[in-house]
Every structure is written in C-alpha cells, then in structure tokens.
Motif scaffolding. Sequence first.
Motif, PDB file in Angstrom:
ATOM      1  N   PHE A   1       1.995  11.651   4.778  1.00  9.98           N
ATOM      2  CA  PHE A   1       1.082  11.044   4.881  1.00  9.98           C
ATOM      3  C   PHE A   1       0.565  10.084   3.986  1.00  9.98           C
ATOM      4  O   PHE A   1       0.287   9.162   3.887  1.00  9.98           O
ATOM      5  CB  PHE A   1      -0.370  11.920   5.367  1.00  9.98           C
ATOM      6  N   PHE A   2       0.477  10.837   2.688  1.00 11.29           N
ATOM      7  CA  PHE A   2       0.264  10.087   1.399  1.00 11.29           C
ATOM      8  C   PHE A   2       1.017   8.746   1.085  1.00 11.29           C
ATOM      9  O   PHE A   2       0.583   7.980   0.877  1.00 11.29           O
ATOM     10  CB  PHE A   2       0.425  11.438   0.247  1.00 11.29           C
ATOM     11  N   THR A   3       2.482   9.234   1.106  1.00 12.62           N
ATOM     12  CA  THR A   3       3.156   8.156   1.029  1.00 12.62           C
ATOM     13  C   THR A   3       3.273   6.863   1.808  1.00 12.62           C
ATOM     14  O   THR A   3       3.620   5.703   1.369  1.00 12.62           O
ATOM     15  CB  THR A   3       4.749   8.700   0.957  1.00 12.62           C
ATOM     16  N   LEU A   4       2.917   7.052   3.129  1.00 14.48           N
ATOM     17  CA  LEU A   4       2.699   6.129   4.145  1.00 14.48           C
ATOM     18  C   LEU A   4       1.238   5.600   4.105  1.00 14.48           C
ATOM     19  O   LEU A   4       1.053   4.764   5.159  1.00 14.48           O
ATOM     20  CB  LEU A   4       3.289   6.459   5.540  1.00 14.48           C
ATOM     21  N   SER A   5       0.544   5.991   3.315  1.00 11.78           N
ATOM     22  CA  SER A   5      -1.022   5.740   3.322  1.00 11.78           C
ATOM     23  C   SER A   5      -1.573   6.034   4.543  1.00 11.78           C
ATOM     24  O   SER A   5      -2.432   5.250   5.099  1.00 11.78           O
ATOM     25  CB  SER A   5      -1.217   4.075   2.848  1.00 11.78           C
TER      26      SER A   5
ATOM     27  N   GLY B   1      -7.477   5.588   7.150  1.00 16.10           N
ATOM     28  CA  GLY B   1      -8.015   4.465   7.863  1.00 16.10           C
ATOM     29  C   GLY B   1      -7.602   3.313   7.111  1.00 16.10           C
ATOM     30  O   GLY B   1      -8.049   2.105   7.485  1.00 16.10           O
ATOM     31  N   ILE B   2      -6.801   3.422   6.095  1.00 16.56           N
ATOM     32  CA  ILE B   2      -6.219   2.185   5.427  1.00 16.56           C
ATOM     33  C   ILE B   2      -5.574   1.441   6.213  1.00 16.56           C
ATOM     34  O   ILE B   2      -5.651   0.087   6.564  1.00 16.56           O
ATOM     35  CB  ILE B   2      -5.477   2.579   4.160  1.00 16.56           C
ATOM     36  N   MET B   3      -4.387   2.089   7.187  1.00 24.42           N
ATOM     37  CA  MET B   3      -3.602   1.252   8.008  1.00 24.42           C
ATOM     38  C   MET B   3      -4.205   0.645   9.335  1.00 24.42           C
ATOM     39  O   MET B   3      -4.029  -0.184   9.687  1.00 24.42           O
ATOM     40  CB  MET B   3      -2.313   2.189   8.400  1.00 24.42           C
TER      41      MET B   3
ATOM     42  N   SER C   1      -5.596  -0.809  -2.255  1.00 22.57           N
ATOM     43  CA  SER C   1      -5.856  -0.320  -0.725  1.00 22.57           C
ATOM     44  C   SER C   1      -6.673   0.846  -0.668  1.00 22.57           C
ATOM     45  O   SER C   1      -7.366   1.263   0.339  1.00 22.57           O
ATOM     46  CB  SER C   1      -4.462  -0.304   0.087  1.00 22.57           C
ATOM     47  N   LEU C   2      -6.552   1.638  -1.937  1.00 23.15           N
ATOM     48  CA  LEU C   2      -7.274   2.721  -1.676  1.00 23.15           C
ATOM     49  C   LEU C   2      -8.851   2.517  -2.193  1.00 23.15           C
ATOM     50  O   LEU C   2      -9.769   3.351  -1.647  1.00 23.15           O
ATOM     51  CB  LEU C   2      -6.697   4.018  -2.852  1.00 23.15           C
ATOM     52  N   LEU C   3      -9.064   1.544  -2.940  1.00 26.68           N
ATOM     53  CA  LEU C   3     -10.451   1.367  -3.341  1.00 26.68           C
ATOM     54  C   LEU C   3     -11.168   0.547  -1.904  1.00 26.68           C
ATOM     55  O   LEU C   3     -12.443   0.908  -1.674  1.00 26.68           O
ATOM     56  CB  LEU C   3     -10.540   0.499  -4.653  1.00 26.68           C
TER      57      LEU C   3
ATOM     58  N   LEU D   1       3.083   5.307  -6.582  1.00 28.58           N
ATOM     59  CA  LEU D   1       3.487   6.348  -7.249  1.00 28.58           C
ATOM     60  C   LEU D   1       3.971   7.443  -6.347  1.00 28.58           C
ATOM     61  O   LEU D   1       4.692   8.309  -6.731  1.00 28.58           O
ATOM     62  CB  LEU D   1       1.948   6.945  -8.065  1.00 28.58           C
ATOM     63  N   GLY D   2       3.413   7.787  -5.171  1.00 32.49           N
ATOM     64  CA  GLY D   2       3.760   8.567  -4.081  1.00 32.49           C
ATOM     65  C   GLY D   2       5.479   8.495  -4.153  1.00 32.49           C
ATOM     66  O   GLY D   2       5.969   9.630  -4.069  1.00 32.49           O
ATOM     67  N   ASN D   3       5.872   7.527  -4.120  1.00 35.83           N
ATOM     68  CA  ASN D   3       7.401   7.509  -4.067  1.00 35.83           C
ATOM     69  C   ASN D   3       8.319   7.801  -5.234  1.00 35.83           C
ATOM     70  O   ASN D   3       9.135   8.478  -5.367  1.00 35.83           O
ATOM     71  CB  ASN D   3       7.816   5.901  -3.422  1.00 35.83           C
TER      72      ASN D   3
ATOM     73  N   SER E   1       0.621  -1.583  -0.022  1.00 31.50           N
ATOM     74  CA  SER E   1       0.045   0.131   0.109  1.00 31.50           C
ATOM     75  C   SER E   1       0.886   1.223   0.031  1.00 31.50           C
ATOM     76  O   SER E   1       0.487   2.133  -0.665  1.00 31.50           O
ATOM     77  CB  SER E   1      -0.962  -0.042   1.126  1.00 31.50           C
ATOM     78  N   SER E   2       1.826   1.303   0.593  1.00 31.36           N
ATOM     79  CA  SER E   2       2.767   2.571   0.889  1.00 31.36           C
ATOM     80  C   SER E   2       3.512   2.694  -0.333  1.00 31.36           C
ATOM     81  O   SER E   2       3.600   3.990  -0.819  1.00 31.36           O
ATOM     82  CB  SER E   2       3.541   2.567   2.193  1.00 31.36           C
ATOM     83  N   VAL E   3       4.143   1.690  -0.806  1.00 29.28           N
ATOM     84  CA  VAL E   3       4.996   2.170  -1.855  1.00 29.28           C
ATOM     85  C   VAL E   3       4.294   2.147  -3.127  1.00 29.28           C
ATOM     86  O   VAL E   3       3.666   1.228  -3.532  1.00 29.28           O
ATOM     87  CB  VAL E   3       6.190   0.976  -1.984  1.00 29.28           C
TER      88      VAL E   3
HETATM   89  N1  PHE Z   1       1.019   5.502  -0.306  1.00 28.09           N
HETATM   90  C1  PHE Z   1       0.621   5.207  -1.780  1.00 28.09           C
HETATM   91  C2  PHE Z   1       1.746   5.765  -2.632  1.00 28.09           C
HETATM   92  O1  PHE Z   1       2.842   6.442  -2.139  1.00 28.09           O
HETATM   93  C3  PHE Z   1      -0.734   6.151  -2.132  1.00 28.09           C
HETATM   94  C4  PHE Z   1      -1.779   5.774  -1.218  1.00 28.09           C
HETATM   95  C5  PHE Z   1      -2.240   6.925  -0.629  1.00 28.09           C
HETATM   96  C6  PHE Z   1      -2.243   4.476  -0.977  1.00 28.09           C
HETATM   97  C7  PHE Z   1      -3.146   6.782   0.348  1.00 28.09           C
HETATM   98  C8  PHE Z   1      -3.103   4.380   0.016  1.00 28.09           C
HETATM   99  C9  PHE Z   1      -3.585   5.167   0.498  1.00 28.09           C
HETATM  100  O2  PHE Z   1       1.889   5.797  -3.946  1.00 28.09           O
END
Ligand code: PHE
Length: 455
Positions: A231-235, A239-241, A329-331, A28-30, A24-26
């Motif tokens: 926050f974005f990159t770690l999801s 509420g996902i984590m 994980s976003l859906l 497009l954000g990274n 989930s975390s790794v």
């Molecule tokens: N963390 C994901 C990323 O870095 C994006 C994401 C954000 C996934 C929030 C789930 C929740 O690409």
Amino acid sequence: MSYKSHSHAQWSSRMAFVLAAVGSSVGLGNIWKFPYMTGESGGGAFVLVYLICIFLVGLPMLMSEWLLGRLGQKNPISTMGDITRRLKRSRAWVLIGVAGILGAYLILSFYSVIGGWALAYIQMAVVDTFSELNNDSVGTLFGNLLASPVELLLWHSLFMIMTIGVVVGGVAGGLERAAKTLMPALAVLLVLLVGYAATTGAFAEGAAYLFTPDFSKITRDGILAALGHAFFTLSLGMGIMMAYGSYLSDDVNIGRSALIVVVMDTVIALLAGLAIFPIVFANGLDAAAGPGLIFQTLPLAFGNMAGGWLFGLLFFVLLVFAAWTSAISLLEPLVEWIEERSPLSRVGSTIVAGLATWALGLATVLSFNVWGDFAPLGMFDKFAGMTLFDLLDYVTSKLLLPLTGLATVLFVGWFMGRDELRSQLNMSDGAFALWRVAVRFIAPIGVVIVFISSL
Ligand code: PHE
C-alpha cells in the motif's frame, strides 16, 4: 474512426496522468524502505509475499481508487460522500477519506525527516566525504548524522520547505515535467549501480538473497509488513490515487495505466535491492541494519568506484527528487481539506498544513537521538522498544493503510453495481472478471487473514 484524430491529445493527457501517479508512487518507499524491510524480514520470502501483495491486492486496489475518483470527481471525502448518497449507502464509508488524510499527514511527518537524510547525503557527496569510507566509518558517518537533533532538524525543515514551496506555488506542473526526465535518470543510475554491484563478487549471493524464498525466515508480522508496504509504495489507502482519478478523463484505460504504474514501481524497488544487497554481503555489512541500510551501504560503493563522487551526488539528488514528488502528493490531501473547511486561502492552508506536519516531524527527529529510548507503548509486548518513529510507521503501514484499503475494496466489490464498474473499466471480459474476483474475494480475505494472524 474519430478516435484516431484525437489520439495524440489523449495520449499526452494519459502520459501526464501516469507520470503524476508514478511520481507519487516511486519514492523513498522503493529505494529506502523496500531494501531495509527486506533485510529485516530475511530476504526472498518477504520479496515473494510483497510481489503477491502488489499484484493481487495493490493493482486491483489502485484501479478501484482511480475509478472511484473518476466517478466522484472531487476530493476523497466528498467523492465518497457523493457516491454513497447516490447509491444510498451508509455515510460511514466517508471514513475512508478521513482515514486517508490522517494517514497521509502521519506519513509525511516522518517521510520528510528521511528526505532530509537524503539531502544531508547530497551535501556529503559534494564535499567528497565518501572517498575515504570503509565498513566502519560508513556506519559512523550515518550514526553521527542521527545523533545530532539539530542537523536532522535543519534537513527536515529544508525538505518541508521544498515541499510546501511546490504546493504553495502550484508549480507541480513544472516538477512533473522535470520528473519526466529525472525518473528515467534514476532508473538508469540504479541500473549502473546494479552493474557496480555485479563487480563486488557477491552479486550472486545478493540476488539469491532477494529471489530465493526461505519461508522459515518470515514471520506473520513480516507478512503484514509486506502487505502494508504494498500500500505504502503504491500510495494507496490514503485517497491520493482517488484524488488523481478525479482528474482522469473517461477515455483513459484504467487497467492498462495501473499496470504501467505498478510495474514501474516494482522494477525500481527490485533494482534498488539488487544494487544494495551485493554491496552488503561483499563488505560484511548487516542486511538487517534497519532504516539506515541504504545510507550505510551505497556510500561505500561510491567511495570505491571511479567517478564515485559524481555518481554519489547524482544518486542522492535523484533520490531527493523522487522523494519530493511523493511528498507533494502526501501534503496535498490535508491542504485541500483545510482549504475547503476553513476561511484560509490556498497559500494559508498550505502553510498551516506544512507547519503542522513539520511539527509532528520533530517526534521522528528526536526518535533517533534524545528520545531514542523512549518507547511510549513499551508496556505492551508487541510495541516493546518501539520509538515514536517506529510507532508512526507501524500505525500507518500496518494499521491505517490496510484498513482503509480493505474498506475501499469492500465498498467497490460489494456495494457498487457490476454494470457501473464495467462501464468504468475498458478491458476484456476475462480481465474484468479477474479484477472483480480480486476486489471481492482475494484482496479482502487476504487483508483480513494477514491482519488477524499478526494480531
Ligand atoms: N509511495 C511513496 C513512496 O513509495 C510514498 C507515499 C505514500 C506517497 C503514500 C504518497 C502516499 O515513497
């Protein structure tokens, strides 16, 4: 000790858990967002602030979400409902779960469009488009993609179908198994790209750009951007984590697992930066090119290196996989919410959630062409020139995520008993005390200061 005889099973379940969290975390954000934000925000100072946010706010916050999930054992809204009822706290904390679902929905709508760009680049790699590229044509190639609403729409639709397909089929397990080999492969490929970057003659310049902070270049908005991106990159903040935490068995060490996820996520982002900026400087490209940055730099590298065709193909395939595991994980939160609150089946809920996300994605698709000049909030100085895509990004990363994050750490830090928290976190007294200081003081005060100063 009986622990020993079980250690294998525990280890493998912990592995599966960490893997899902990394999946989930790794994403497009990274690889897409971190480099372009760094370029827009002037480099090293942004990276430093980002790293501080990751370790002082993101890490303690990830642990907080996991422990809440493990205590509540349900989806984020019900989890917050149960915990607040038991501790006799206000029901308003449930809003954390609601805001999270909304955030995930908004993010996925544009995430899928960018995932679509990566799909388009797989196709370009297959037909060997990269081999004749130069500094100009690499930009034109990307520009042409953005200029075509039809093409963007097709790729966005394909990416959404892939995401819906996995969530409907419940085959996430299979994808996770695949991720086990694909994630390391992505890391290896990034290291190879860094190796290529080292041959461009601008490696030192690129590395200095990333790691030498020049504080005159960073703005308050840049600091808020770094916080939001942590926050974005770690999801986090969605509420996902928390949902992942609800599957967590009691013997998993939350602190250690969180550290693994955070370090992996950070390493991938930094590798992406180290691969991209030397290429930017060696070719006289614009570091502040914005969301197109990786698509306007890496293909040049693939065009120039021996076997670049294959590397390019592999890279974009792996990028799509990383994006895919994040998109799933976003859906998920929206699907669960619909399934719980409507007569729809799992399949029906997934299709409705997917279609709703796909439809909102059209706003992003059009932001890059037909609605390129449409700035809905342009009458406010702060939002001047921001397209719908820019606004979606702004509202999620700079408003929703930091605010839900703030609420979460406040709840855990100030409204839960020390003993309950202590029993959840199997760590040394010193580490626990440090975590608690971060959750009670550092993270909330940091978020509030950054937030207010940028408004
Ligand atoms: N963390 C994901 C990323 O870095 C994006 C994401 C954000 C996934 C929030 C789930 C929740 O690409």
